[in-house]
Structure formats: C-alpha cells, structure tokens
Motif scaffolding. Structure first.
Motif, PDB file in Angstrom:
ATOM      1  N   MET A   1      32.093  74.784  22.548  1.00 15.41           N
ATOM      2  CA  MET A   1      31.321  75.046  21.347  1.00 15.41           C
ATOM      3  C   MET A   1      31.350  73.806  20.459  1.00 15.41           C
ATOM      4  O   MET A   1      32.389  73.197  20.258  1.00 15.41           O
ATOM      5  CB  MET A   1      31.918  76.279  20.649  1.00 15.41           C
ATOM      6  CG  MET A   1      31.166  76.746  19.451  1.00 15.41           C
ATOM      7  SD  MET A   1      31.914  78.202  18.682  1.00 15.41           S
ATOM      8  CE  MET A   1      30.599  79.350  18.850  1.00 15.41           C
ATOM      9  N   ALA A   2      30.225  73.449  19.903  1.00 17.26           N
ATOM     10  CA  ALA A   2      30.102  72.239  19.085  1.00 17.26           C
ATOM     11  C   ALA A   2      31.007  72.292  17.855  1.00 17.26           C
ATOM     12  O   ALA A   2      31.503  71.255  17.420  1.00 17.26           O
ATOM     13  CB  ALA A   2      28.657  72.036  18.664  1.00 17.26           C
ATOM     14  N   LEU A   3      31.237  73.474  17.307  1.00 20.30           N
ATOM     15  CA  LEU A   3      32.106  73.579  16.134  1.00 20.30           C
ATOM     16  C   LEU A   3      33.531  73.157  16.472  1.00 20.30           C
ATOM     17  O   LEU A   3      34.193  72.487  15.675  1.00 20.30           O
ATOM     18  CB  LEU A   3      32.091  75.009  15.584  1.00 20.30           C
ATOM     19  CG  LEU A   3      30.780  75.472  14.965  1.00 20.30           C
ATOM     20  CD1 LEU A   3      30.845  76.959  14.614  1.00 20.30           C
ATOM     21  CD2 LEU A   3      30.438  74.657  13.736  1.00 20.30           C
ATOM     22  N   ALA A   4      34.018  73.554  17.635  1.00 24.83           N
ATOM     23  CA  ALA A   4      35.370  73.162  18.057  1.00 24.83           C
ATOM     24  C   ALA A   4      35.449  71.655  18.223  1.00 24.83           C
ATOM     25  O   ALA A   4      36.440  71.030  17.823  1.00 24.83           O
ATOM     26  CB  ALA A   4      35.742  73.874  19.352  1.00 24.83           C
ATOM     27  N   GLN A   5      34.430  71.062  18.800  1.00 21.77           N
ATOM     28  CA  GLN A   5      34.405  69.614  18.981  1.00 21.77           C
ATOM     29  C   GLN A   5      34.397  68.890  17.641  1.00 21.77           C
ATOM     30  O   GLN A   5      34.882  67.770  17.534  1.00 21.77           O
ATOM     31  CB  GLN A   5      33.199  69.206  19.810  1.00 21.77           C
ATOM     32  CG  GLN A   5      33.284  69.681  21.237  1.00 21.77           C
ATOM     33  CD  GLN A   5      32.009  69.416  22.016  1.00 21.77           C
ATOM     34  OE1 GLN A   5      30.961  69.123  21.448  1.00 21.77           O
ATOM     35  NE2 GLN A   5      32.097  69.535  23.332  1.00 21.77           N
ATOM     36  N   ALA A   6      33.852  69.539  16.613  1.00 20.37           N
ATOM     37  CA  ALA A   6      33.815  68.944  15.277  1.00 20.37           C
ATOM     38  C   ALA A   6      35.111  69.207  14.510  1.00 20.37           C
ATOM     39  O   ALA A   6      35.238  68.793  13.366  1.00 20.37           O
ATOM     40  CB  ALA A   6      32.626  69.493  14.498  1.00 20.37           C
ATOM     41  N   GLY A   7      36.051  69.934  15.118  1.00 26.88           N
ATOM     42  CA  GLY A   7      37.345  70.156  14.487  1.00 26.88           C
ATOM     43  C   GLY A   7      37.501  71.473  13.746  1.00 26.88           C
ATOM     44  O   GLY A   7      38.524  71.712  13.106  1.00 26.88           O
ATOM     45  N   TYR A   8      36.510  72.340  13.821  1.00 26.65           N
ATOM     46  CA  TYR A   8      36.608  73.636  13.137  1.00 26.65           C
ATOM     47  C   TYR A   8      37.429  74.612  13.962  1.00 26.65           C
ATOM     48  O   TYR A   8      37.369  74.613  15.194  1.00 26.65           O
ATOM     49  CB  TYR A   8      35.217  74.226  12.890  1.00 26.65           C
ATOM     50  CG  TYR A   8      34.412  73.440  11.880  1.00 26.65           C
ATOM     51  CD1 TYR A   8      34.579  73.678  10.526  1.00 26.65           C
ATOM     52  CD2 TYR A   8      33.515  72.468  12.287  1.00 26.65           C
ATOM     53  CE1 TYR A   8      33.843  72.952   9.591  1.00 26.65           C
ATOM     54  CE2 TYR A   8      32.782  71.743  11.366  1.00 26.65           C
ATOM     55  CZ  TYR A   8      32.954  71.992  10.020  1.00 26.65           C
ATOM     56  OH  TYR A   8      32.239  71.281   9.104  1.00 26.65           O
ATOM     57  N   GLU A   9      38.200  75.455  13.282  1.00 26.83           N
ATOM     58  CA  GLU A   9      39.013  76.464  13.962  1.00 26.83           C
ATOM     59  C   GLU A   9      38.407  77.857  13.867  1.00 26.83           C
ATOM     60  O   GLU A   9      38.657  78.700  14.725  1.00 26.83           O
ATOM     61  CB  GLU A   9      40.422  76.487  13.375  1.00 26.83           C
ATOM     62  CG  GLU A   9      41.167  75.180  13.590  1.00 26.83           C
ATOM     63  CD  GLU A   9      42.546  75.186  12.964  1.00 26.83           C
ATOM     64  OE1 GLU A   9      42.973  76.236  12.436  1.00 26.83           O
ATOM     65  OE2 GLU A   9      43.193  74.133  13.005  1.00 26.83           O
ATOM     66  N   LYS A  10      37.612  78.116  12.812  1.00 29.05           N
ATOM     67  CA  LYS A  10      37.003  79.425  12.601  1.00 29.05           C
ATOM     68  C   LYS A  10      35.556  79.249  12.167  1.00 29.05           C
ATOM     69  O   LYS A  10      35.189  78.240  11.580  1.00 29.05           O
ATOM     70  CB  LYS A  10      37.754  80.206  11.523  1.00 29.05           C
ATOM     71  CG  LYS A  10      39.171  80.542  11.885  1.00 29.05           C
ATOM     72  CD  LYS A  10      39.861  81.267  10.760  1.00 29.05           C
ATOM     73  CE  LYS A  10      41.321  81.493  11.101  1.00 29.05           C
ATOM     74  NZ  LYS A  10      42.047  82.084   9.981  1.00 29.05           N
ATOM     75  N   ALA A  11      34.742  80.276  12.450  1.00 25.59           N
ATOM     76  CA  ALA A  11      33.339  80.265  12.034  1.00 25.59           C
ATOM     77  C   ALA A  11      33.032  81.577  11.319  1.00 25.59           C
ATOM     78  O   ALA A  11      33.633  82.615  11.606  1.00 25.59           O
ATOM     79  CB  ALA A  11      32.425  80.097  13.240  1.00 25.59           C
ATOM     80  N   THR A  12      32.096  81.525  10.375  1.00 24.59           N
ATOM     81  CA  THR A  12      31.702  82.685   9.582  1.00 24.59           C
ATOM     82  C   THR A  12      30.186  82.778   9.561  1.00 24.59           C
ATOM     83  O   THR A  12      29.496  81.758   9.493  1.00 24.59           O
ATOM     84  CB  THR A  12      32.219  82.537   8.134  1.00 24.59           C
ATOM     85  OG1 THR A  12      33.630  82.397   8.157  1.00 24.59           O
ATOM     86  CG2 THR A  12      31.843  83.730   7.285  1.00 24.59           C
ATOM     87  N   LEU A  13      29.667  84.004   9.604  1.00 26.57           N
ATOM     88  CA  LEU A  13      28.232  84.220   9.437  1.00 26.57           C
ATOM     89  C   LEU A  13      28.021  85.548   8.735  1.00 26.57           C
ATOM     90  O   LEU A  13      28.890  86.412   8.728  1.00 26.57           O
ATOM     91  CB  LEU A  13      27.484  84.179  10.777  1.00 26.57           C
ATOM     92  CG  LEU A  13      27.773  85.258  11.815  1.00 26.57           C
ATOM     93  CD1 LEU A  13      26.922  86.483  11.594  1.00 26.57           C
ATOM     94  CD2 LEU A  13      27.486  84.702  13.194  1.00 26.57           C
ATOM     95  N   TRP A  14      26.868  85.682   8.123  1.00 23.36           N
ATOM     96  CA  TRP A  14      26.475  86.930   7.464  1.00 23.36           C
ATOM     97  C   TRP A  14      25.287  87.504   8.217  1.00 23.36           C
ATOM     98  O   TRP A  14      24.385  86.766   8.603  1.00 23.36           O
ATOM     99  CB  TRP A  14      26.082  86.676   6.010  1.00 23.36           C
ATOM    100  CG  TRP A  14      27.242  86.320   5.149  1.00 23.36           C
ATOM    101  CD1 TRP A  14      27.727  85.061   4.913  1.00 23.36           C
ATOM    102  CD2 TRP A  14      28.070  87.213   4.413  1.00 23.36           C
ATOM    103  NE1 TRP A  14      28.796  85.124   4.069  1.00 23.36           N
ATOM    104  CE2 TRP A  14      29.034  86.443   3.740  1.00 23.36           C
ATOM    105  CE3 TRP A  14      28.093  88.596   4.231  1.00 23.36           C
ATOM    106  CZ2 TRP A  14      30.003  86.999   2.923  1.00 23.36           C
ATOM    107  CZ3 TRP A  14      29.049  89.148   3.415  1.00 23.36           C
ATOM    108  CH2 TRP A  14      29.987  88.359   2.769  1.00 23.36           C
ATOM    109  N   VAL A  15      25.301  88.808   8.438  1.00 27.91           N
ATOM    110  CA  VAL A  15      24.204  89.470   9.140  1.00 27.91           C
ATOM    111  C   VAL A  15      23.799  90.716   8.362  1.00 27.91           C
ATOM    112  O   VAL A  15      24.635  91.368   7.740  1.00 27.91           O
ATOM    113  CB  VAL A  15      24.593  89.813  10.606  1.00 27.91           C
ATOM    114  CG1 VAL A  15      25.734  90.785  10.662  1.00 27.91           C
ATOM    115  CG2 VAL A  15      23.414  90.316  11.397  1.00 27.91           C
TER     116      VAL A  15
END
Length: 57
Positions: A1-15
């Motif tokens: 996942m691109a977020l992991a490659q960018a150094g992020y550990e968690k992701a958030t979204l609103w639905v």
C-alpha cells in the motif's frame, strides 16, 4: 500500500452512513468503524458520516 511506503501506520476515512454498499466494501477490505459519527447540515438536510480506520500494512 502506498501509505505504508510513505511511512503511515494508520489510515482514516469517512463514509456516508446510508451508503451500505460502500461500507460493506470497506469492511471487506479491513476497515473498521471506530464509533465516531459526524453530521453535516450545511446543505439544508442532515448527512451522517461514520469514521472508518485501518492499520496500514
């Protein structure tokens, strides 16, 4: 996942709460509702959104 490659550990979204199809999609892909809800009334009616989170691998 691109977020992991960018150094992020968690992701958030609103639905949108009423968007059951999208919610099922996210849930089947490892996203989980964390219980947070917000309401947007700026358009003259209430839109309820639910926050989803997941660990980034």
């Amino acid at each position: 996942m691109a977020l992991a490659q960018a150094g992020y550990e968690k992701a958030t979204l609103w639905v949108m709460e009423a968007n059951v199809r999208a919610r099922r999609f996210y849930e089947s892909n490892g996203w989980h509702s964390d219980g947070s809800v917000k309401q947007d009334e700026t358009r003259g009616f209430v839109l309820t959104e639910i926050r989803y989170r997941r660990v980034v691998n």
